[in-house]
Design a protein around this motif. Structure first.
Motif, PDB file in Angstrom:
ATOM      1  N   GLY A 294     -23.365  16.854   0.258  1.00 22.08           N
ATOM      2  CA  GLY A 294     -22.879  16.898   1.628  1.00 22.08           C
ATOM      3  C   GLY A 294     -21.530  16.220   1.800  1.00 22.08           C
ATOM      4  N   ALA A 295     -21.428  15.422   2.857  1.00 23.97           N
ATOM      5  CA  ALA A 295     -20.178  14.753   3.186  1.00 23.97           C
ATOM      6  C   ALA A 295     -19.773  13.749   2.107  1.00 23.97           C
ATOM      7  CB  ALA A 295     -20.307  14.046   4.531  1.00 23.97           C
ATOM      8  N   TRP A 296     -20.746  13.116   1.465  1.00 21.00           N
ATOM      9  CA  TRP A 296     -20.424  12.148   0.412  1.00 21.00           C
ATOM     10  C   TRP A 296     -19.799  12.831  -0.797  1.00 21.00           C
ATOM     11  CZ3 TRP A 296     -19.876   7.378   1.599  1.00 21.00           C
ATOM     12  CH2 TRP A 296     -20.623   6.824   2.629  1.00 21.00           C
ATOM     13  N   LEU A 297     -20.261  14.024  -1.119  1.00 27.33           N
ATOM     14  CA  LEU A 297     -19.682  14.781  -2.224  1.00 27.33           C
ATOM     15  C   LEU A 297     -18.242  15.176  -1.884  1.00 27.33           C
ATOM     16  CD1 LEU A 297     -20.011  16.136  -4.984  1.00 27.33           C
ATOM     17  CD2 LEU A 297     -20.874  18.152  -3.791  1.00 27.33           C
ATOM     18  N   THR A 298     -18.022  15.580  -0.658  1.00 22.89           N
ATOM     19  CA  THR A 298     -16.680  15.925  -0.209  1.00 22.89           C
ATOM     20  C   THR A 298     -15.761  14.715  -0.265  1.00 22.89           C
ATOM     21  OG1 THR A 298     -17.599  17.621   1.237  1.00 22.89           O
ATOM     22  CG2 THR A 298     -15.342  16.927   1.678  1.00 22.89           C
ATOM     23  N   LEU A 299     -16.272  13.566   0.135  1.00 23.86           N
ATOM     24  CA  LEU A 299     -15.492  12.332   0.088  1.00 23.86           C
ATOM     25  C   LEU A 299     -15.156  11.951  -1.356  1.00 23.86           C
ATOM     26  CD1 LEU A 299     -14.301  10.074   1.853  1.00 23.86           C
ATOM     27  CD2 LEU A 299     -16.435   8.837   1.504  1.00 23.86           C
ATOM     28  N   ALA A 300     -16.107  12.101  -2.264  1.00 23.83           N
ATOM     29  CA  ALA A 300     -15.861  11.805  -3.677  1.00 23.83           C
ATOM     30  C   ALA A 300     -14.824  12.766  -4.251  1.00 23.83           C
ATOM     31  CB  ALA A 300     -17.156  11.887  -4.475  1.00 23.83           C
ATOM     32  N   TRP A 301     -14.912  14.021  -3.879  1.00 21.43           N
ATOM     33  CA  TRP A 301     -13.964  15.021  -4.344  1.00 21.43           C
ATOM     34  C   TRP A 301     -12.562  14.710  -3.818  1.00 21.43           C
ATOM     35  CZ3 TRP A 301     -12.382  20.066  -1.972  1.00 21.43           C
ATOM     36  CH2 TRP A 301     -11.774  20.896  -2.900  1.00 21.43           C
ATOM     37  N   THR A 302     -12.476  14.299  -2.555  1.00 16.35           N
ATOM     38  CA  THR A 302     -11.192  13.909  -1.962  1.00 16.35           C
ATOM     39  C   THR A 302     -10.621  12.697  -2.696  1.00 16.35           C
ATOM     40  OG1 THR A 302     -11.927  14.761   0.172  1.00 16.35           O
ATOM     41  CG2 THR A 302     -10.057  13.244   0.179  1.00 16.35           C
ATOM     42  N   PHE A 303     -11.471  11.736  -3.030  1.00 16.98           N
ATOM     43  CA  PHE A 303     -11.047  10.555  -3.780  1.00 16.98           C
ATOM     44  C   PHE A 303     -10.463  10.955  -5.133  1.00 16.98           C
ATOM     45  CE2 PHE A 303     -12.194   7.358  -6.996  1.00 16.98           C
ATOM     46  CZ  PHE A 303     -11.403   6.311  -6.560  1.00 16.98           C
ATOM     47  N   GLU A 304     -11.090  11.891  -5.813  1.00 17.10           N
ATOM     48  CA  GLU A 304     -10.596  12.353  -7.104  1.00 17.10           C
ATOM     49  C   GLU A 304      -9.215  12.994  -6.973  1.00 17.10           C
ATOM     50  OE1 GLU A 304     -13.492  14.969  -8.872  1.00 17.10           O
ATOM     51  OE2 GLU A 304     -15.097  13.552  -8.435  1.00 17.10           O
ATOM     52  N   ILE A 305      -9.029  13.789  -5.944  1.00 19.33           N
ATOM     53  CA  ILE A 305      -7.744  14.449  -5.725  1.00 19.33           C
ATOM     54  C   ILE A 305      -6.662  13.423  -5.422  1.00 19.33           C
ATOM     55  CG2 ILE A 305      -6.477  15.996  -4.181  1.00 19.33           C
ATOM     56  CD1 ILE A 305      -9.084  17.651  -3.989  1.00 19.33           C
ATOM     57  N   VAL A 306      -6.970  12.475  -4.549  1.00 17.36           N
ATOM     58  CA  VAL A 306      -6.000  11.440  -4.204  1.00 17.36           C
ATOM     59  C   VAL A 306      -5.656  10.598  -5.427  1.00 17.36           C
ATOM     60  CG1 VAL A 306      -5.669   9.338  -2.832  1.00 17.36           C
ATOM     61  CG2 VAL A 306      -6.611  11.382  -1.766  1.00 17.36           C
ATOM     62  N   LEU A 307      -6.648  10.271  -6.224  1.00 16.99           N
ATOM     63  CA  LEU A 307      -6.424   9.499  -7.444  1.00 16.99           C
ATOM     64  C   LEU A 307      -5.462  10.239  -8.378  1.00 16.99           C
ATOM     65  CD1 LEU A 307      -7.556   6.795  -8.536  1.00 16.99           C
ATOM     66  CD2 LEU A 307      -9.224   8.133  -9.785  1.00 16.99           C
ATOM     67  N   GLY A 308      -5.662  11.522  -8.540  1.00 15.01           N
ATOM     68  CA  GLY A 308      -4.778  12.320  -9.382  1.00 15.01           C
ATOM     69  C   GLY A 308      -3.367  12.411  -8.835  1.00 15.01           C
ATOM     70  N   LEU A 309      -3.242  12.583  -7.529  1.00 15.47           N
ATOM     71  CA  LEU A 309      -1.912  12.663  -6.919  1.00 15.47           C
ATOM     72  C   LEU A 309      -1.158  11.348  -7.030  1.00 15.47           C
ATOM     73  CD1 LEU A 309      -2.666  14.800  -3.743  1.00 15.47           C
ATOM     74  CD2 LEU A 309      -1.478  15.509  -5.830  1.00 15.47           C
ATOM     75  N   VAL A 310      -1.862  10.236  -6.857  1.00 21.14           N
ATOM     76  CA  VAL A 310      -1.224   8.931  -7.014  1.00 21.14           C
ATOM     77  C   VAL A 310      -0.778   8.738  -8.459  1.00 21.14           C
ATOM     78  CG1 VAL A 310      -1.640   6.430  -6.965  1.00 21.14           C
ATOM     79  CG2 VAL A 310      -2.388   7.844  -5.066  1.00 21.14           C
ATOM     80  N   GLY A 311      -1.608   9.145  -9.397  1.00 16.93           N
ATOM     81  CA  GLY A 311      -1.238   9.063 -10.807  1.00 16.93           C
ATOM     82  C   GLY A 311      -0.010   9.880 -11.134  1.00 16.93           C
ATOM     83  N   ILE A 312       0.043  11.088 -10.609  1.00 18.37           N
ATOM     84  CA  ILE A 312       1.206  11.948 -10.837  1.00 18.37           C
ATOM     85  C   ILE A 312       2.443  11.360 -10.176  1.00 18.37           C
ATOM     86  CG2 ILE A 312       2.204  14.193 -10.263  1.00 18.37           C
ATOM     87  CD1 ILE A 312      -0.592  15.382 -10.744  1.00 18.37           C
ATOM     88  N   ALA A 313       2.278  10.807  -8.983  1.00 20.15           N
ATOM     89  CA  ALA A 313       3.419  10.201  -8.290  1.00 20.15           C
ATOM     90  C   ALA A 313       3.961   8.998  -9.060  1.00 20.15           C
ATOM     91  CB  ALA A 313       3.012   9.791  -6.882  1.00 20.15           C
ATOM     92  N   LEU A 314       3.070   8.191  -9.606  1.00 21.17           N
ATOM     93  CA  LEU A 314       3.516   7.017 -10.370  1.00 21.17           C
ATOM     94  C   LEU A 314       4.176   7.417 -11.683  1.00 21.17           C
ATOM     95  CD1 LEU A 314       0.621   4.426  -9.972  1.00 21.17           C
ATOM     96  CD2 LEU A 314       2.971   4.204  -9.192  1.00 21.17           C
ATOM     97  N   ALA A 315       3.565   8.333 -12.390  1.00 23.75           N
ATOM     98  CA  ALA A 315       4.064   8.698 -13.712  1.00 23.75           C
ATOM     99  C   ALA A 315       5.174   9.734 -13.653  1.00 23.75           C
ATOM    100  CB  ALA A 315       2.919   9.236 -14.561  1.00 23.75           C
ATOM    101  N   GLY A 316       5.232  10.499 -12.590  1.00 15.75           N
ATOM    102  CA  GLY A 316       6.145  11.637 -12.521  1.00 15.75           C
ATOM    103  C   GLY A 316       7.607  11.300 -12.694  1.00 15.75           C
ATOM    104  N   SER A 317       8.105  10.338 -11.925  1.00 14.01           N
ATOM    105  CA  SER A 317       9.532  10.023 -11.991  1.00 14.01           C
ATOM    106  C   SER A 317       9.895   9.412 -13.342  1.00 14.01           C
ATOM    107  CB  SER A 317       9.914   9.086 -10.851  1.00 14.01           C
ATOM    108  OG  SER A 317       9.174   7.886 -10.930  1.00 14.01           O
ATOM    109  N   GLU A 318       9.057   8.522 -13.834  1.00 13.44           N
ATOM    110  CA  GLU A 318       9.305   7.893 -15.137  1.00 13.44           C
ATOM    111  C   GLU A 318       9.244   8.932 -16.256  1.00 13.44           C
ATOM    112  OE1 GLU A 318      10.244   4.566 -17.379  1.00 13.44           O
ATOM    113  OE2 GLU A 318       9.939   4.615 -15.225  1.00 13.44           O
ATOM    114  N   PHE A 319       8.258   9.805 -16.200  1.00 16.32           N
ATOM    115  CA  PHE A 319       8.099  10.836 -17.212  1.00 16.32           C
ATOM    116  C   PHE A 319       9.278  11.802 -17.184  1.00 16.32           C
ATOM    117  CE2 PHE A 319       6.137  14.792 -18.867  1.00 16.32           C
ATOM    118  CZ  PHE A 319       5.807  14.332 -20.118  1.00 16.32           C
ATOM    119  N   ALA A 320       9.764  12.134 -15.999  1.00 21.38           N
ATOM    120  CA  ALA A 320      10.897  13.053 -15.873  1.00 21.38           C
ATOM    121  C   ALA A 320      12.143  12.477 -16.532  1.00 21.38           C
ATOM    122  CB  ALA A 320      11.163  13.360 -14.404  1.00 21.38           C
ATOM    123  N   LEU A 321      12.389  11.191 -16.352  1.00 19.74           N
ATOM    124  CA  LEU A 321      13.540  10.555 -16.999  1.00 19.74           C
ATOM    125  C   LEU A 321      13.422  10.593 -18.519  1.00 19.74           C
ATOM    126  CD1 LEU A 321      14.018   7.436 -14.701  1.00 19.74           C
ATOM    127  CD2 LEU A 321      15.460   9.475 -14.826  1.00 19.74           C
TER     128      LEU A 321
END
Length: 82
Positions: free
Chosen positions: A25-52
């Protein structure tokens, strides 16, 4: 350091927390949202450094740069920008 943290966060975003915790239910949706946010934050942190680093070493060296940085915490012999 940012690249290492970003890669770790991105990898952690692939863990199916909702399934492992048997959420529904809603908890599964919340966990899925957490996973997406975690991945986006990871990409945001690593993205600029990796691009250089990729600009300095080229796309063919990108996997080696990512692995070396993740394991050793340093990008190795990348030429200075400028």
């Amino acid at each position: 350091m940012r690249l290492r943290i970003g890669v770790v966060l991105w990898v952690l975003s692939w863990v199916p927390y909702g399934i492992l915790l048997r959420l529904s239910g809603a908890w599964l949706t919340l966990a899925w949202t957490f996973e997406i946010v975690l991945g986006l934050v990871g990409i945001a942190l690593a993205g600029s450094e990796f691009a250089l680093l990729v600009k300095a070493r080229g796309w063919r060296g990108a996997p080696a740069v990512a692995w070396t940085t993740l394991v050793h915490g340093t990008a190795g012999a990348a030429p200075p920008a400028g």
